[in-house]
Write a protein that holds these residues in place. Sequence first.
Motif, short mmCIF file in Angstrom:
data_model
loop_
_atom_site.label_atom_id
_atom_site.label_comp_id
_atom_site.label_asym_id
_atom_site.label_seq_id
_atom_site.Cartn_x
_atom_site.Cartn_y
_atom_site.Cartn_z
N GLY A 24 15.71 66.18 46.41
CA GLY A 24 16.62 65.09 46.12
C GLY A 24 17.61 65.33 45.01
N SER A 25 17.51 66.45 44.31
CA SER A 25 18.44 66.65 43.20
C SER A 25 19.89 66.68 43.70
CB SER A 25 18.10 67.91 42.43
OG SER A 25 18.22 69.05 43.24
N ALA A 26 20.15 67.38 44.77
CA ALA A 26 21.51 67.44 45.30
C ALA A 26 21.91 66.12 45.96
CB ALA A 26 21.65 68.58 46.30
N LEU A 27 20.95 65.44 46.57
CA LEU A 27 21.26 64.15 47.19
C LEU A 27 21.72 63.12 46.17
CD1 LEU A 27 18.37 63.74 49.78
CD2 LEU A 27 20.79 64.03 50.27
N ILE A 28 21.21 63.21 44.98
CA ILE A 28 21.60 62.27 43.93
C ILE A 28 22.81 62.78 43.16
CG2 ILE A 28 20.87 61.24 41.74
CD1 ILE A 28 18.05 61.09 42.97
N SER A 29 22.77 64.04 42.75
CA SER A 29 23.81 64.53 41.85
C SER A 29 25.16 64.78 42.51
CB SER A 29 23.33 65.80 41.16
OG SER A 29 23.04 66.81 42.09
N PRO A 31 26.85 63.52 45.26
CA PRO A 31 27.75 62.39 45.56
C PRO A 31 28.28 61.69 44.31
CG PRO A 31 25.73 62.22 46.84
CD PRO A 31 25.54 63.33 45.86
N LEU A 32 27.53 61.77 43.22
CA LEU A 32 27.98 61.12 41.99
C LEU A 32 28.86 62.03 41.13
CD1 LEU A 32 24.62 59.37 41.06
CD2 LEU A 32 26.64 58.32 42.08
N LEU A 33 28.59 63.32 41.15
CA LEU A 33 29.36 64.25 40.32
C LEU A 33 30.68 64.67 40.94
CD1 LEU A 33 26.60 66.61 38.87
CD2 LEU A 33 27.90 64.84 37.67
N VAL A 34 30.75 64.79 42.27
CA VAL A 34 31.98 65.26 42.90
C VAL A 34 33.17 64.37 42.57
CG1 VAL A 34 33.11 65.64 45.13
CG2 VAL A 34 30.87 66.64 44.69
N PRO A 35 33.08 63.05 42.69
CA PRO A 35 34.24 62.24 42.30
C PRO A 35 34.53 62.29 40.79
CG PRO A 35 32.72 60.94 43.62
CD PRO A 35 32.04 62.23 43.29
N LEU A 36 33.52 62.56 40.00
CA LEU A 36 33.67 62.58 38.55
C LEU A 36 34.30 63.87 38.04
CD1 LEU A 36 32.99 61.00 35.90
CD2 LEU A 36 30.83 62.27 35.87
N ILE A 37 33.80 65.01 38.50
CA ILE A 37 34.27 66.30 37.97
C ILE A 37 34.79 67.26 39.04
CG2 ILE A 37 32.82 66.18 35.92
CD1 ILE A 37 30.87 68.12 37.25
N GLY A 38 34.70 66.89 40.32
CA GLY A 38 35.19 67.75 41.39
C GLY A 38 34.11 68.69 41.91
N VAL A 39 34.28 69.10 43.15
CA VAL A 39 33.25 69.92 43.80
C VAL A 39 33.20 71.33 43.21
CG1 VAL A 39 34.66 70.78 45.73
CG2 VAL A 39 32.22 70.47 46.03
N THR A 40 34.32 71.86 42.75
CA THR A 40 34.31 73.23 42.22
C THR A 40 33.56 73.32 40.90
OG1 THR A 40 36.48 72.86 41.20
CG2 THR A 40 36.44 73.94 43.36
N ALA A 42 31.11 70.72 40.09
CA ALA A 42 29.80 70.10 40.34
C ALA A 42 28.83 71.07 41.01
CB ALA A 42 29.96 68.85 41.20
N ALA A 43 29.28 71.82 41.99
CA ALA A 43 28.38 72.70 42.75
C ALA A 43 27.69 73.73 41.86
CB ALA A 43 29.13 73.36 43.90
N PRO A 44 28.44 74.49 41.04
CA PRO A 44 27.73 75.47 40.20
C PRO A 44 26.87 74.82 39.11
CG PRO A 44 30.11 75.62 39.86
CD PRO A 44 29.88 74.66 40.97
N ILE A 45 27.31 73.70 38.57
CA ILE A 45 26.51 73.02 37.55
C ILE A 45 25.18 72.57 38.14
CG2 ILE A 45 26.35 70.93 36.14
CD1 ILE A 45 29.36 71.29 35.55
N VAL A 46 25.24 71.92 39.30
CA VAL A 46 24.02 71.46 39.96
C VAL A 46 23.13 72.64 40.32
CG1 VAL A 46 23.11 70.31 42.03
CG2 VAL A 46 25.01 69.29 40.77
N ALA A 47 23.73 73.72 40.79
CA ALA A 47 22.94 74.90 41.17
C ALA A 47 22.21 75.48 39.96
CB ALA A 47 23.85 75.95 41.80
N VAL A 48 22.89 75.63 38.85
CA VAL A 48 22.26 76.21 37.65
C VAL A 48 21.18 75.29 37.10
CG1 VAL A 48 22.69 76.87 35.25
CG2 VAL A 48 24.22 77.66 37.05
#
Length: 130
Positions: A24-29, A31-40, A42-48
Amino acid sequence: MPETILTLIILFAAMFSQSIAGFGSALISMPLLVPLIGVTKAAPIVAVVAFSVEIAMVLIYRKSLNIKALSAMTIASLIAVPAGVFLAKLANEAVVELILGVILICYGLFALLQFKLPKFEQPIWSYVFG
């Protein structure tokens, strides 16, 4: 500054969910982070962050691990994760947000309607879903 604090709160909630439910980490983070900081970003931050939390969880629960079951999924993930990061750099953010939205709606409907997943007995499925 508020963006950083909000990002940390979102990541905390996502990783808390991950540690409680096992997913669930990606399911929560995302959708909320992409509009806030962008997918480029959000993706590496969530991954790390997710990788760090998972390493901690592995160390805590290492005696309960089924290495044989995890090996196939790990091999597939070593191929799929870099490919996904590469594709995320090429993708249009609006398209990624749309796909994330559709996935979340489908998952919500799946959970709401309580569908049963088929049981996969063959080891090949570990590589496909890994």
